[in-house]
Design an enzyme around this catalytic site. Sequence first.
Site, short mmCIF file in Angstrom:
data_model
loop_
_atom_site.label_atom_id
_atom_site.label_comp_id
_atom_site.label_asym_id
_atom_site.label_seq_id
_atom_site.Cartn_x
_atom_site.Cartn_y
_atom_site.Cartn_z
N TYR A 142 3.63 -2.73 24.69
CA TYR A 142 3.63 -1.05 24.94
C TYR A 142 3.34 -0.87 26.43
CZ TYR A 142 2.89 -0.40 20.02
OH TYR A 142 2.68 0.14 18.98
N LYS A 190 1.11 -14.22 16.47
CA LYS A 190 2.93 -15.28 15.44
C LYS A 190 3.03 -16.24 16.27
CE LYS A 190 6.11 -14.14 12.96
NZ LYS A 190 6.58 -14.37 11.35
N ASP A 222 2.09 -11.32 9.85
CA ASP A 222 2.98 -11.51 8.72
C ASP A 222 2.43 -11.34 6.79
OD1 ASP A 222 3.91 -13.82 9.53
OD2 ASP A 222 5.37 -14.09 9.11
N ASP A 246 -1.96 -2.01 16.20
CA ASP A 246 -1.64 -0.44 15.79
C ASP A 246 -0.59 -0.17 14.06
OD1 ASP A 246 -0.70 1.71 15.52
OD2 ASP A 246 1.43 2.21 17.66
N ASP A 250 -3.45 0.80 10.81
CA ASP A 250 -2.75 1.88 10.19
C ASP A 250 -2.79 1.61 8.42
OD1 ASP A 250 -2.35 4.01 12.03
OD2 ASP A 250 -0.24 4.27 10.99
#
Length: 371
Positions: A142, A190, A222, A246, A250
């Site tokens: 970001y 990851k 994942d 992020d 959620d």
Amino acid sequence: MTHYSIVLLPGDGIGPEVVREARLTLEALAPRFDLDFSFDTHLMGGCAIDEHGNSLPDSTLLACQCVDAVLLGAVGGPKWDNPHAADRPERGLLALRKGLNLFANLRPVKLFPELIGASALKEEVLAGVDLLVIRELTGGAYFGPRQEAGASGEEAYDTMLYTRPEIERVVRVAAVAALQRRRKLASVDKANVLASSRLWRRVAVEVLKDYPDLEVEHVLVDAMAMHLIRRPASFDVIVAENLFGDILTDEAAMLAGSMGMLPSASLGDVMNTHGLPLGLYEPIHGSAPDIAGKGIANPLATILSTAMLLRHSLGQEAAAQAVEDAVARALAAGYRTRDIAGFDAPEKHVEVVSTEAMGAIVRGFLTEATA
Ligand code: NAD
């Protein structure tokens, strides 16, 4: 009596409605805990663009930098949605995070037994869920170098860039939080594919040697997305870089079923006059323009954000718990705003109430419980 100064940023949509109830909550508990609050309200987001042509006016940022804590409602709405506009409400939020150096976003996900039916997951999967997801907030893709469109206009990239200090400080926040909870920490990356994740893993492993009392696991993002749905109760604290965090926050929020119930805190290394982190506290939901002004917004996420504010920025743990207990008692007594109604057993007596009424009910339990 201890004095605390707080900036309120009601923002847009339902923001002013829910922040009002949060402020009244703090005012209601003040005499019982011998606290004294001063509140200063400023514009941020769409309302600040309308008034000052700037989503984060200098005066707002300066005010936020000089207080003990900041409480935000929400920003944004269709009026300011033009993607080509010079300024957007969300820019103000990113600039505020940067301006206060808020690098750690804390999102607790605790299920209230009365609302378990609001979740899409089965009750047996949800039993015992009590998570804290910590998202790195000022690094990664970001904020890394990016190109919107190359010469052809058909090529774009973002860069997931991390440095050792950026990883180290957020992993330490997570480790300390885990020590204060059930002493379990899952670090997400990851590392099988991404170079930035291999650095994340290496730094996390090194830093966490300083916390031998923690049970640590390193989980690929994942796999974590899957585990959160399959065995959410097995996690305590989860720490992840910005983009992974992020998405996972959620996903974790959906365990609780309703956006209207979840608070958040963003903390950094700027200390307030009490030697505690100057934090930004806000509900996780947006400005809900579809219900703004109707008096039906659920104020509980913002009220629960005041509990986080009391805990992290003011060091007032007893007052924080009193707020959380008052919310739990309001739900147990059957009071619901519209978004959390309809999930109870038919025999349960439930009363659907307005934003203001829910705030007043919580304050009633709060003053009764602490009297
Ligand atoms: P949203 O969270 O505002 O709303 C999603 C749905 O949940 C809507 O149906 C809404 O009515 C409902 N809802 C949300 N909060 C509620 C509450 N407290 N009580 C009852 N119902 C509630 O998400 P959205 O619709 O995707 O976004 C609306 C605007 O908010 C957009 O402009 C978006 O950019 C902005 N937004 C801001 C923030 C923030 O300020 N941190 C976060 C997310 C979205």
